[in-house]
Design an enzyme around this catalytic site. Structure first.
Site, short mmCIF file in Angstrom:
data_model
loop_
_atom_site.label_atom_id
_atom_site.label_comp_id
_atom_site.label_asym_id
_atom_site.label_seq_id
_atom_site.Cartn_x
_atom_site.Cartn_y
_atom_site.Cartn_z
CD GLU A 1 -2.91 1.21 2.33
OE1 GLU A 1 -2.75 0.41 3.27
OE2 GLU A 1 -3.80 2.04 2.29
N GLY B 1 2.91 2.12 10.85
CA GLY B 1 2.67 1.30 12.03
C GLY B 1 2.50 -0.17 11.71
CG MET C 1 0.08 -3.37 4.81
SD MET C 1 -0.91 -1.89 4.39
CE MET C 1 -2.15 -2.65 3.34
CD GLU C 2 -4.96 -2.25 5.49
OE1 GLU C 2 -4.02 -1.81 6.18
OE2 GLU C 2 -5.60 -1.54 4.70
CG ASN C 3 -0.05 -6.90 3.86
OD1 ASN C 3 -0.10 -5.96 3.09
ND2 ASN C 3 0.85 -6.99 4.84
CG HIS D 1 -6.33 0.26 12.47
ND1 HIS D 1 -7.09 1.41 12.42
CD2 HIS D 1 -5.75 0.15 11.26
CE1 HIS D 1 -6.97 1.95 11.22
NE2 HIS D 1 -6.16 1.21 10.49
CD GLU D 2 -2.97 -2.40 10.60
OE1 GLU D 2 -3.42 -2.58 9.45
OE2 GLU D 2 -2.60 -1.27 11.00
CG HIS E 1 -7.84 -2.18 7.74
ND1 HIS E 1 -8.67 -1.23 7.20
CD2 HIS E 1 -6.73 -1.50 8.16
CE1 HIS E 1 -8.11 -0.03 7.32
NE2 HIS E 1 -6.93 -0.16 7.91
CD GLU F 1 -6.51 3.13 6.63
OE1 GLU F 1 -6.71 2.90 7.85
OE2 GLU F 1 -5.91 2.33 5.90
N1 0A1 Z 1 -3.19 0.76 5.81
C1 0A1 Z 1 -2.29 0.80 6.93
C2 0A1 Z 1 -1.33 1.91 6.94
C3 0A1 Z 1 -0.25 1.91 5.93
C4 0A1 Z 1 -0.30 2.80 4.89
C5 0A1 Z 1 0.74 2.92 4.02
C6 0A1 Z 1 1.83 2.13 4.21
O1 0A1 Z 1 2.90 2.26 3.36
C7 0A1 Z 1 3.02 3.42 2.66
C8 0A1 Z 1 1.90 1.23 5.23
C9 0A1 Z 1 0.84 1.12 6.10
C10 0A1 Z 1 -3.10 1.02 8.17
O2 0A1 Z 1 -4.03 1.80 8.15
O3 0A1 Z 1 -2.79 0.45 9.18
ZN ZN Z 2 -5.78 1.42 8.54
#
Ligand code: 0A1
Ligand code: ZN
Length: 880
Positions: free
Chosen positions: A127, A267, A269-271, A303-304, A307, A326
């Site tokens: 992301e 912080g 990432m919600e992969n 949070h993750e 998601h 978000e």
């Molecule tokens: N989606 C994640 C935050 C996130 C956004 C961008 C990143 O790389 C540029 C990494 C993590 C969240 O909301 O936790």
């Molecule tokens: Zn998020």
């Protein structure tokens, strides 16, 4: 200076993708000198696209293309073209299979986007637009495909091979290599792709879902972190249960994995099925993590996890819709945290962040709506506005609809859009359809930037027993937006009589015994509300529980604030009254004569807080904290930071001197006897105790010093240990603080998360964090420019928290920050662009400061080869 100008992307130019990908098969060959990525995509023309004859365009960044074939035949050189950041295949059939092979170098990837290495392991961050650094692909969230991923690597060095979904095959390969194949049955955008390969220990647990399915839970961490996983694992299980109970959301795959990596830009990432975390946001033990870290970890794990529904099952159509996932997910994690701890304290913390930092963003050159209309670099839009204001907007919908209808709306949203990529408007429409409420005007919260100002005045007609509130709202101009319309603001309030009793709120002469709290819905520029049957002039308690993200202006007297501080039944507003009083007192001392009187009633109010053990200690712990310098700066125009710092220090000194006995008593009384516990009460006691300690050391109290030294020695947890260290570092006990710092470092030098705290305690301290000391920290063996956490803990903490040291009249702090931003821009543009933020608000500061801040920005602008990330921030900050 940059030569090629980055393009601006506009929401109103959105077009559906010309081609869709139904399925993608990936094969990664991982080596020490690089990685080969084989991608086979099942592509078809999008029936909804008008561009029937369009060429196929795939995004790519820093890739070495090895081959392209279509339906099994290698494409001739003139059949495709690499155009900068795109691969264009000129003529393609309506449906086909495209195979692309690329070569990438994860070991040299310092941007930490795409596939990179952290502490010897391979990991990914896709992301928002990182997948294009892995292979050529239509890298946009509205292209959703089913992914199958085969990872191959040396077995001894990388025994663990992970990707999204469920593992379906594994085996040995020649040369000591092995492979694992993963399949994720849920179609997803490429930004949710993840891969991890490393020598990691596996922590196992299970969770039984509401329908009785057993989910395997796994955490993968470096062996040295094996003992720091339990808390996050438990937090995960709490989150899974909570999402079932509160939102009816069950987990969908058979396995859920969490990986901790040291080098990470954000912080976590919600992969899908494979969340990747910054180590500092997941690893914890009593000995190494503070109460605040534990709470942060619990919130981020939740949070993750949340998601998985709000973001993954239902995702964003384009990046302008970022707050769709978000804002909603931050709202959900805030509800969760409130349920796990103290709701009032959580609300205070969120409102503090919003009022200090998001309001500032919304009033600065980067101000943008919750749903922006344009951007240059999407990474710059992971902002407090998208996240925190976005969450406030969802909270307001929740408050307007009530629990039940909001749940109906979220059920409808998930059901209607499952498997789709949608917009914030779709979200609002689901809420409207489920509730029957018209949120037409409410949508302006997504479209208009800037913090609304709500100005309240009142009058009382004693004869008729009518109390009238006159309420005006205005939304300030922001870059590119002026002449804004009034917004739909839920404004919660109550009235108190002299005895502190709530007054029934009758909105007409006929009404009797009305409710004691109401949510007024402001929709016009001006309203006037009359409350009938009010026997004496009441004190208004406005915007209870911070019911909308607005600034409230009302001519409170100190008398009224003191009264609300001790009588308001709304805990948030009790705290808020105390803050307003302290702000008023500090502001009146900015630039005042040395012998100016400090409001004696403030001292008495704090005395009662310290003395009255019957009060909610969690609330007291928050009420004792003076408004931060950052908040005072935010409230000032033409801020003179050193003068604000001086005034705040004077108040702190005066309070600590006047309340010395009470502080000692509070310190002694708040000692928790039992084992370390993470309950709201125990957290409150530690917080109170550490505040008392900090105040005593602030006035160089000898008994305070003894407390601090003993606390450092005896602490069985990091909250107390760091509390003592911080108090010492912020004191004038120079020798003791140096010794404490050295001992602390000796003890924890092998723990990166603790070393980061050790850096930031110094960098944020006016005593220990002057520029020469910051320069020395940058030379410390534990400092590492490649690690974003280290950069944040020194440079970020200095510029963002140590305001008086950063805003030196000679401009040295600004020049320093500009230099570090230029240096980082080459290796990690995302971090560089975030780091520069304190300079962007140069117009907010007194001219002698603002001028020099601007000069520092110009210095950055003139750098050669500026990244798109930093370029956008600098350009907008220097615009008229
Ligand atoms: N989606 C994640 C935050 C996130 C956004 C961008 C990143 O790389 C540029 C990494 C993590 C969240 O909301 O936790
Ligand atoms: Zn998020």
């Amino acid at each position: 200076m940059r030569t090629n100008q980055p393009q601006t992307i506009y929401l109103n130019e959105y077009q559906v993708p010309a081609y869709l990908v139904d399925h993608v098969d990936l094969r990664f060959e991982l080596f020490e000198d690089g990685a080969r990525v084989h991608s086979t995509m099942a592509v078809r023309r999008n029936p909804e696209s008008a561009q029937a004859e369009a060429p196929l365009e795939l995004n790519g960044d820093s890739l070495k293309l090895e081959s392209v074939s279509l339906d099994g035949s290698q494409l001739a050189g003139d059949a495709y073209e690499e155009q900068g950041d795109k691969l264009v295949v000129h003529t393609v059939p309506a449906q086909f299979e495209l195979n692309v092979v690329t070569w990438i170098e994860p070991q040299n990837n310092t941007r930490l986007e795409g596939l990179y290495k952290s502490s010897g392991m391979f990991c990914t961050q896709c992301e928002a637009e990182g997948f294009r650094c892995i292979t050529y692909y239509p890298d946009r969230p509205d292209v959703m495909a089913v992914f199958r991923t085969r990872v191959e690597a040396d077995k001894a060095a990388y025994p663990i091979l992970l990707s999204n979904g469920n593992p379906i095959e594994q085996g040995e390969l020649e040369g000591g290599r092995h492979f694992v194949t993963w399949e994720d049955p849920f179609p997803k955008p490429a930004y949710l792709f993840a891969l991890v390969a490393g020598d990691l220990v596996e922590k196992k647990d299970t969770f039984t879902t509401c329908s009785g399915r057993t989910i395997d839970l796994r955490m993968y961490v470096e062996p040295r972190n094996a003992a720091k996983c339990d808390f996050a694992m438990d937090a995960l299980k709490r989150s899974m249960r909570w999402d079932e109970e509160v939102y009816g959301r069950e987990y969908d795959l058979d396995i859920f994995m969490i990986v901790a990596v040291d080098d990470f830009n954000m912080g976590a990432m919600e992969n899908k099925g494979l969340n990747i975390f910054n180590s500092s946001c997941v690893l914890a033990s009593q000995e190494t993590a503070t109460d605040a870290s534990f709470q942060r970890i619990e919130a981020i794990v939740a949070h993750e996890y949340f998601h998985n529904w709000s973001g993954n099952r239902v995702t964003c159509r384009d990046w302008f819709q970022l707050s769709l996932k978000e804002g909603f997910t931050v709202f959900r994690d805030a509800q969760f945290s409130a349920d796990m701890g103290s709701p009032t304290v959580k609300r205070i913390e969120d409102a503090t962040l919003l009022r200090t930092a998001q309001f500032a963003e919304d009033a600065g050159p980067m101000a943008h709506p919750v749903r922006p209309a344009s951007y240059m670099e999407i990474s710059n839009f992971y902002t407090l506005t998208i996240y925190e204001k976005g969450a406030e907007v969802v909270r307001m919908i929740h408050n307007l609809l009530g629990d039940e209808l909001f749940r109906k709306g979220s059920d409808l949203y998930f059901e209607r859009h499952d498997g789709q990529a949608v917009t914030t408007d779709d979200f609002v429409r689901a809420m409207e359809d489920a509730s029957g409420r018209d949120l037409g005007q409410f949508r302006l919260w997504y479209e208009q930037a800037g913090t609304p100002v709500v100005t309240v005045s009142d009058d009382y007609d004693e004869q008729r027993g009518i109390y009238r509130l006159n309420i005006r709202q205005s939304v300030p101009d922001t870059p590119g937006q002026s002449g804004k319309k009034p917004q739909h603001i839920p404004f919660s309030l109550g009235l108190l009589d002299k005895a502190g009793e709530p007054v029934p709120l009758n909105l007409s002469a006929e009404e009797q015994g009305g409710p004691v709290e109401r949510v007024l819905e402001l929709t016009e520029t001006e309203h006037s509300f009359e409350f009938h049957g009010v026997p004496e002039r009441p004190v208004p308690s406005l915007l209870r529980n911070f019911s909308a993200p607005v600034r409230v202006q009302y001519p409170w007297s100190r008398e009224q604030l003191l009264f609300l501080m001790s009588h308001d039944p709304d805990g948030f507003n009790r705290w808020d009254a105390g803050q307003r009083l302290a702000v008023d007192v500090i502001q009146s001392l900015v630039g005042a004569a040395d012998d100016a009187e400090i409001e004696p009633r403030l001292v008495e109010a704090y005395r009662s807080l310290l003395n009255d053990a019957s009060l909610d200690q969690a609330l007291v712990a928050k009420m004792l904290l003076l408004p931060s310098e950052a908040y005072l700066v935010e409230l000032a125009d033409q801020a003179d930071v050193p003068a604000i710092h001086e005034a705040r220090q004077r108040v702190l000194t005066h309070l600590a001197e006047s309340l010395r006995e009470e502080l000692v008593a509070c310190y002694q009384r708040s000692k928790t006897q039992a084992d370390y516990q993470l309950t709201p009460d125990a957290i409150a006691l530690r917080s109170l105790r550490n505040t008392a300690l900090a105040w005593l050391l602030h006035i160089k109290d000898a008994q305070g010093l003894a407390f601090a030294l003993e606390q450092s020695r005896a602490a069985d947890n990091m909250t107390d240990r760091l509390g003592a260290l911080r108090a010492l570092v912020n004191s004038d006990f120079v020798d003791e603080r140096e010794q404490a710092l050295a001992e602390f470092y000796d003890q924890f030098s092998d723990d990166p998360q603790v070393v980061e705290m050790w850096f930031s305690v110094q960098a944020a301290s006016h005593q220990a964090g002057q520029l020469p000391q910051i320069q020395a920290l940058l030379q410390h063996t534990a400092f590492d420019w490649k690690n974003p956490n280290k950069v944040r803990s020194v440079v970020g903490a200095f510029a963002g928290q140590n305001l008086a040291a950063f805003h030196k009249a000679d401009g040295s702090g600004y020049q320093f920050l500009a230099d570090q931003v230029c240096r980082l821009d080459d290796s990690n543009p995302q971090i560089a662009a975030r780091l520069i933020s304190p300079l962007t608000r140069w117009k907010k500061f007194a001219p002698q400061y603002g001028r020099q801040m601007k000069a520092a920005l110009e210095l950055v602008r003139n750098k050669n080869e500026l990244s798109r990330d930093v370029y956008e921030v600098v350009l907008k900050s220097l615009a008229d």
